[in-house]
Write a protein that holds these residues in place. Structure first.
Motif, PDB file in Angstrom:
ATOM      1  N   HIS A  50       1.036  -1.158  -0.148  1.00  0.00           N
ATOM      2  CA  HIS A  50       0.259  -0.155   0.199  1.00  0.00           C
ATOM      3  C   HIS A  50       0.915   1.146  -0.250  1.00  0.00           C
ATOM      4  CE1 HIS A  50       0.886  -0.270   4.185  1.00  0.00           C
ATOM      5  NE2 HIS A  50       0.627   1.506   4.316  1.00  0.00           N
ATOM      6  N   PHE A  51       0.175   2.405  -0.391  1.00  0.00           N
ATOM      7  CA  PHE A  51       1.258   3.611  -0.128  1.00  0.00           C
ATOM      8  C   PHE A  51       1.134   4.457   0.907  1.00  0.00           C
ATOM      9  CE2 PHE A  51       1.753   2.048  -4.089  1.00  0.00           C
ATOM     10  CZ  PHE A  51       3.425   1.631  -5.162  1.00  0.00           C
ATOM     11  N   ASP A  52       1.397   4.611   1.285  1.00  0.00           N
ATOM     12  CA  ASP A  52       1.565   5.894   2.257  1.00  0.00           C
ATOM     13  C   ASP A  52       2.186   7.309   2.199  1.00  0.00           C
ATOM     14  OD1 ASP A  52       0.863   6.342   5.114  1.00  0.00           O
ATOM     15  OD2 ASP A  52       3.174   5.582   6.117  1.00  0.00           O
ATOM     16  N   HIS A  53       0.969   8.054   3.034  1.00  0.00           N
ATOM     17  CA  HIS A  53       1.475   9.558   2.302  1.00  0.00           C
ATOM     18  C   HIS A  53       2.363   9.961   3.443  1.00  0.00           C
ATOM     19  CE1 HIS A  53      -2.458   9.164   0.231  1.00  0.00           C
ATOM     20  NE2 HIS A  53      -2.275  10.483   0.059  1.00  0.00           N
ATOM     21  N   ASP A  54       3.678   9.971   2.898  1.00  0.00           N
ATOM     22  CA  ASP A  54       4.914  10.531   3.557  1.00  0.00           C
ATOM     23  C   ASP A  54       5.638  11.241   2.910  1.00  0.00           C
ATOM     24  OD1 ASP A  54       6.168  10.031   6.208  1.00  0.00           O
ATOM     25  OD2 ASP A  54       7.983   9.294   4.764  1.00  0.00           O
ATOM     26  N   PRO A  57       1.230  13.636   5.783  1.00  0.00           N
ATOM     27  CA  PRO A  57       0.522  13.018   5.749  1.00  0.00           C
ATOM     28  C   PRO A  57      -1.404  13.235   4.973  1.00  0.00           C
ATOM     29  CG  PRO A  57       0.952  13.720   7.966  1.00  0.00           C
ATOM     30  CD  PRO A  57       2.198  14.399   7.711  1.00  0.00           C
ATOM     31  N   HIS A  58      -1.911  12.143   4.605  1.00  0.00           N
ATOM     32  CA  HIS A  58      -2.699  13.234   3.822  1.00  0.00           C
ATOM     33  C   HIS A  58      -3.480  13.175   4.908  1.00  0.00           C
ATOM     34  CE1 HIS A  58      -6.590  11.703   1.033  1.00  0.00           C
ATOM     35  NE2 HIS A  58      -6.507  12.239   0.791  1.00  0.00           N
ATOM     36  N   ASP A  64      -1.263  13.256  -3.410  1.00  0.00           N
ATOM     37  CA  ASP A  64      -1.218  12.037  -3.938  1.00  0.00           C
ATOM     38  C   ASP A  64       0.038  12.432  -5.216  1.00  0.00           C
ATOM     39  OD1 ASP A  64      -3.538  10.756  -2.177  1.00  0.00           O
ATOM     40  OD2 ASP A  64      -5.036  10.865  -3.942  1.00  0.00           O
ATOM     41  N   ASN A  68       4.879  11.983  -2.350  1.00  0.00           N
ATOM     42  CA  ASN A  68       5.038  12.174  -1.012  1.00  0.00           C
ATOM     43  C   ASN A  68       4.139  11.074  -0.421  1.00  0.00           C
ATOM     44  OD1 ASN A  68       3.902  13.384   1.537  1.00  0.00           O
ATOM     45  ND2 ASN A  68       1.616  13.766   0.606  1.00  0.00           N
ATOM     46  N   LEU A  69       4.425   9.635  -1.496  1.00  0.00           N
ATOM     47  CA  LEU A  69       3.739   8.485  -1.464  1.00  0.00           C
ATOM     48  C   LEU A  69       5.328   7.393  -1.103  1.00  0.00           C
ATOM     49  CD1 LEU A  69       1.208   8.135  -4.219  1.00  0.00           C
ATOM     50  CD2 LEU A  69       1.163   8.692  -1.906  1.00  0.00           C
ATOM     51  N   THR A  70       4.838   6.403  -0.217  1.00  0.00           N
ATOM     52  CA  THR A  70       5.255   5.844  -0.020  1.00  0.00           C
ATOM     53  C   THR A  70       5.407   3.527  -0.149  1.00  0.00           C
ATOM     54  OG1 THR A  70       6.723   7.604   1.560  1.00  0.00           O
ATOM     55  CG2 THR A  70       7.911   4.647   2.243  1.00  0.00           C
ATOM     56  N   LEU A  72       4.895   0.572   0.824  1.00  0.00           N
ATOM     57  CA  LEU A  72       5.073  -0.023   2.548  1.00  0.00           C
ATOM     58  C   LEU A  72       4.488  -1.583   1.620  1.00  0.00           C
ATOM     59  CD1 LEU A  72       3.720   2.304   5.387  1.00  0.00           C
ATOM     60  CD2 LEU A  72       6.455   2.118   4.159  1.00  0.00           C
TER      61      LEU A  72
END
Length: 75
Positions: A50-54, A57-58, A64, A68-70, A72
């Motif tokens: 999944h792609f976390d906002h980092d 944060p969202h 998006d 800004n997407l990591t 995981l």
């Protein structure tokens, strides 16, 4: 003869297969092993992440955007 274009989905799955994590001894190993990946489709690889906002944060308005997407691994 020109070869078929590699799809974006296949390229993304290939990039995710390069992700590493430390094993029990601290050695960096693939999140998905080569042997396991050989039996998987691109879709099966993609759903394992999944792609976390980092770093933003969202919930705080993080966009998006690729920077800004990591990715995981899914637990």
């Amino acid at each position: 003869m020109k070869r078929k274009t590699i799809t974006l989905k296949t390229r993304l799955a290939a990039a995710l297969l390069q992700m590493r994590r430390p094993d029990e001894s601290g050695k960096m190993v693939p999140v998905i092993s080569f042997d396991e990946a050989q039996g998987m489709t691109a879709d099966e690889i993609l759903v394992r992440f999944h792609f976390d906002h980092d770093p933003i944060p969202h919930a705080q308005g993080g966009p998006d955007e690729p920077w800004n997407l990591t990715p995981l691994p899914v637990a």
